[in-house]
Design a protein around this motif. Sequence first.
Motif, mmCIF file in Angstrom:
data_model
loop_
_atom_site.group_PDB
_atom_site.id
_atom_site.type_symbol
_atom_site.label_atom_id
_atom_site.label_comp_id
_atom_site.label_asym_id
_atom_site.label_seq_id
_atom_site.Cartn_x
_atom_site.Cartn_y
_atom_site.Cartn_z
ATOM 1 N N PRO A 128 0.800 -1.231 0.000
ATOM 2 C CA PRO A 128 0.000 0.000 0.000
ATOM 3 C C PRO A 128 0.835 1.285 0.000
ATOM 4 C CG PRO A 128 -0.801 -1.551 1.658
ATOM 5 C CD PRO A 128 0.470 -2.121 1.120
ATOM 6 N N ARG B 171 1.766 6.603 -7.120
ATOM 7 C CA ARG B 171 0.679 7.489 -7.594
ATOM 8 C C ARG B 171 1.087 8.949 -7.478
ATOM 9 N NH1 ARG B 171 -3.077 3.873 -4.855
ATOM 10 N NH2 ARG B 171 -4.004 2.615 -6.494
ATOM 11 N N SER B 172 1.779 9.259 -6.385
ATOM 12 C CA SER B 172 2.217 10.635 -6.176
ATOM 13 C C SER B 172 3.344 11.006 -7.164
ATOM 14 C CB SER B 172 2.664 10.772 -4.718
ATOM 15 O OG SER B 172 3.467 11.889 -4.559
ATOM 16 N N GLN C 155 0.890 4.173 -3.021
ATOM 17 C CA GLN C 155 0.592 5.588 -2.796
ATOM 18 C C GLN C 155 1.754 6.459 -3.305
ATOM 19 O OE1 GLN C 155 0.258 6.863 1.285
ATOM 20 N NE2 GLN C 155 -1.681 7.896 0.834
ATOM 21 N N HIS C 156 2.976 5.994 -3.049
ATOM 22 C CA HIS C 156 4.153 6.748 -3.458
ATOM 23 C C HIS C 156 4.228 6.860 -4.990
ATOM 24 C CE1 HIS C 156 8.764 7.429 -2.861
ATOM 25 N NE2 HIS C 156 8.144 8.501 -3.296
ATOM 26 N N LYS D 232 0.422 14.437 -3.633
ATOM 27 C CA LYS D 232 -0.740 13.604 -3.271
ATOM 28 C C LYS D 232 -1.993 14.462 -3.364
ATOM 29 C CE LYS D 232 1.537 10.321 -0.189
ATOM 30 N NZ LYS D 232 2.720 11.009 0.362
#
Length: 238
Positions: A63, A70-71, A67-68, A78
């Motif tokens: 997870p 995607r950023s 997230q990283h 973010k």
Amino acid sequence: MDRLNQVADEFKLQVIEDAAQAAGASWNDRKAGSIGTINAFSFYPTKNLSAFGEAGAVTTNHPAMAQHVRSLRNHGAKQRYYHEEIGWNSRMDAIQGAVLRVKMNYLPQWNQMRRQNAATYDRLFSTAGLTRVAAESKPPVVLLKTRPEAHHIYHQYVIRVKDREPLRDFLKERGVGTEIYYPVPLHLQQCFAYLGYAPGSLPEAEQAAKEVLALPMFAELEEGEQKHVVESIAQFYS
Ligand SMILES: Cc1ncc(COP(=O)(O)O)c(C=O)c1O
């Protein structure tokens, strides 16, 4: 991948998997793109699952990494206009996503056709007697073996050959396109010179870079075309 993952576990490392040429392939029933901690796909137009232009994807079950990534693809933000780090503009165009969404449905069928074409090449090569191991010398053509644990999708059909450059020229004259994946192994790329690997430090990779040759391979390839390829290779070595 099993061995790499074992080493990674032992030394508490993470495996980054490159599945750029392997959409639909698997190892021990685990799909390429799900075996490393984080995995990359390319949908460049030459790939077996290809977009109309530049596109790619990253897959992970981690997870925090998800997230990283995607950023990072969104300028390191973010939240819009709040940049925590420097990233890139690596968002996939909607048009590429739309093309891929349709083409993905055909991928299993296209991969199956590639596998069939690979089996045809294997058969044609052995019938032509090019791969037989002669008593004194290496055969002119070495076919790559596939382990039973592997479900190969033949993004490329690669053979290892003697006298590669003159063979390529000969094939080109007969209308057969070939490619070399890849002529320079990673450790000898100029961008990695700072790592200090000299020629000879990874002899297997270097030998492969001198011998590998990718033959025409795509789902719609016809047996008659494959015969022309193999007959031309046989003619070169005769
Ligand atoms: C094995 C492999 N990894 C990575 C890449 C890079 O893909 P892209 O240029 O779409 O980032 C390629 C492209 O040829 C590839 O074949």
